[in-house]
Design a protein around this motif. Structure first.
Motif, short mmCIF file in Angstrom:
data_model
loop_
_atom_site.label_atom_id
_atom_site.label_comp_id
_atom_site.label_asym_id
_atom_site.label_seq_id
_atom_site.Cartn_x
_atom_site.Cartn_y
_atom_site.Cartn_z
N VAL A 185 -3.25 -8.36 -61.63
CA VAL A 185 -2.59 -7.09 -61.30
C VAL A 185 -2.05 -7.20 -59.88
O VAL A 185 -2.78 -7.59 -58.95
CB VAL A 185 -3.57 -5.90 -61.40
CG1 VAL A 185 -2.89 -4.61 -60.98
CG2 VAL A 185 -4.11 -5.78 -62.82
N VAL A 241 7.22 -7.74 -63.03
CA VAL A 241 6.72 -7.30 -64.34
C VAL A 241 7.86 -7.30 -65.35
O VAL A 241 7.72 -7.78 -66.48
CB VAL A 241 6.07 -5.90 -64.23
CG1 VAL A 241 5.74 -5.35 -65.61
CG2 VAL A 241 4.82 -5.97 -63.37
N ARG A 272 2.09 -9.32 -65.50
CA ARG A 272 1.90 -8.38 -66.61
C ARG A 272 1.67 -6.95 -66.15
O ARG A 272 1.88 -6.02 -66.92
CB ARG A 272 0.72 -8.84 -67.46
CG ARG A 272 0.96 -10.12 -68.21
CD ARG A 272 2.07 -9.96 -69.23
NE ARG A 272 2.18 -11.14 -70.09
CZ ARG A 272 3.08 -11.28 -71.04
NH1 ARG A 272 3.97 -10.34 -71.23
NH2 ARG A 272 3.12 -12.38 -71.77
N ALA A 273 1.24 -6.78 -64.91
CA ALA A 273 0.94 -5.43 -64.45
C ALA A 273 1.06 -5.35 -62.93
O ALA A 273 0.81 -6.32 -62.22
CB ALA A 273 -0.46 -5.00 -64.89
N GLY A 277 8.28 -2.73 -71.42
CA GLY A 277 7.17 -2.19 -70.66
C GLY A 277 7.40 -0.76 -70.22
O GLY A 277 8.41 -0.14 -70.59
N LEU A 332 1.92 2.97 -62.29
CA LEU A 332 1.38 1.80 -62.97
C LEU A 332 2.49 1.21 -63.83
O LEU A 332 3.01 1.87 -64.72
CB LEU A 332 0.19 2.18 -63.83
CG LEU A 332 -0.40 1.08 -64.73
CD1 LEU A 332 -0.95 -0.06 -63.89
CD2 LEU A 332 -1.49 1.66 -65.64
N THR A 382 3.46 -1.78 -66.49
CA THR A 382 2.82 -2.74 -67.38
C THR A 382 3.82 -3.30 -68.37
O THR A 382 4.78 -2.64 -68.77
CB THR A 382 1.67 -2.09 -68.19
OG1 THR A 382 2.18 -0.99 -68.95
CG2 THR A 382 0.56 -1.62 -67.28
N ASN A 383 3.59 -4.56 -68.73
CA ASN A 383 4.26 -5.19 -69.84
C ASN A 383 3.17 -5.51 -70.85
O ASN A 383 1.99 -5.37 -70.55
CB ASN A 383 5.01 -6.44 -69.39
CG ASN A 383 6.25 -6.70 -70.21
OD1 ASN A 383 6.29 -6.36 -71.39
ND2 ASN A 383 7.25 -7.31 -69.60
N GLN A 384 3.49 -5.97 -72.00
CA GLN A 384 2.49 -6.19 -73.03
C GLN A 384 2.21 -7.68 -73.22
O GLN A 384 3.16 -8.45 -73.43
CB GLN A 384 2.97 -5.59 -74.35
CG GLN A 384 3.25 -4.11 -74.28
CD GLN A 384 2.03 -3.28 -73.95
OE1 GLN A 384 0.89 -3.69 -74.22
NE2 GLN A 384 2.23 -2.13 -73.35
N PRO A 439 -1.59 -0.44 -71.36
CA PRO A 439 -1.75 0.45 -70.20
C PRO A 439 -3.14 1.06 -70.11
O PRO A 439 -3.67 1.26 -69.02
CB PRO A 439 -0.67 1.51 -70.43
CG PRO A 439 0.37 0.81 -71.24
CD PRO A 439 -0.38 -0.14 -72.13
N LEU A 461 -5.81 -0.39 -67.86
CA LEU A 461 -5.68 -0.26 -66.41
C LEU A 461 -5.62 1.20 -65.97
O LEU A 461 -5.39 1.48 -64.80
CB LEU A 461 -4.41 -0.99 -65.95
CG LEU A 461 -4.38 -2.49 -66.27
CD1 LEU A 461 -3.03 -3.08 -65.89
CD2 LEU A 461 -5.50 -3.23 -65.56
#
Length: 254
Positions: free
Chosen positions: A139, A171, A177-178, A206, A228, A230-232, A236, A239
């Protein structure tokens, strides 16, 4: 007209001026910031003479006072990082139409990478492999939030990237990823920090969400306590504690 068409040649010129500025060891960075702001604003006004260009230097009583149709501009996002010699800075611009972001551009001059977004379409110019790559469990967060993020995530890797638009763009391009800006009171997230890059994250599948759940790629530009991205994967929900640290009230839904 796409932002990339309007700003493309100017951004290439700006990258050259930034490289020259650094090679000569000039200081302070505020002079470069003013130069880039003047250059970008003039280019936008020539293309769209009736469209206001709003920068972070405008003293708005509230982001709700933003014109419904305008361009939000940050000519040197991450000026502190730039002054410290970090490559994590950006030039960002976002076209706002009827109150919502519709086009965005993030230029990463140190990496020679540009991300342009119009609607659901995204164009990437440059070699993405120039960008740092982080592990899938990592992260990204700001220097001020890093210790708190490590406490909340209980051993999950946390890496520092000091600039919001750069974190989100990493991201968006699958290099991380986050990323998170924690609502811990250290700082606030303003539209100039996030709006263009949030559009880029959306085109990757995302999301970028505020603590109250608002999707920052599809919301009116506003000030938020945190966000926040995020991608997968990861999901989400894994986190979510970053947006609601113990003892911190939930951001009120507008």
């Amino acid at each position: 007209m796409p932002l990339d068409t309007v700003l493309g040649a100017m951004l290439t010129q700006a990258a050259g001026e930034i490289a020259s500025f650094r090679s000569r060891g000039q200081h302070p960075a505020t002079g470069l910031h003013r130069r880039l702001q003047d250059l970008t604003t003039r280019t936008l006004e020539e293309a769209w003479p009736d469209l206001p260009v709003i920068t972070a230097t405008h003293h708005l009583s509230s982001c709700r006072a933003l014109p419904g149709d305008c361009v939000l501009l940050n000519p040197l996002d991450g000026i502190t990082a730039f002054a410290a010699g970090s490559p994590h800075f950006a030039i960002t611009a976002c076209r706002i139409r009827r109150g919502f972001p519709v086009q965005g551009i993030v230029e990463l001059p140190a990496h020679h990478v540009r991300v342009s977004v119009e609607g659901a379409a995204r164009t990437v110019t440059g070699d993405v492999d120039r960008l740092p790559r982080f592990g899938e469990d990592t992260v990204l967060t700001t220097p001020a939030d890093a210790d708190r993020a490590r406490q909340i995530l209980a051993g999950r890797p946390v890496e520092v990237v000091p600039t919001a638009s750069v974190m989100m763009t990493l991201v968006a391009l699958g290099r991380a990823r986050a990323a998170a800006h924690l609502p811990t009171g250290h700082d606030i997230a303003t539209p100039w920090d996030y709006v263009s890059a949030a559009l880029a994250v959306h085109t990757s599948g995302g999301t970028v969400r505020a603590p109250d759940g608002r999707d920052l790629a599809h919301s009116r530009p506003d000030v938020h306590a945190g966000w926040l991205a995020t991608n997968q994967p990861p999901r989400p929900a894994e986190l979510a504690p970053l947006m609601h640290p113990p003892g911190r009230p939930t951001e009120r839904q507008a």
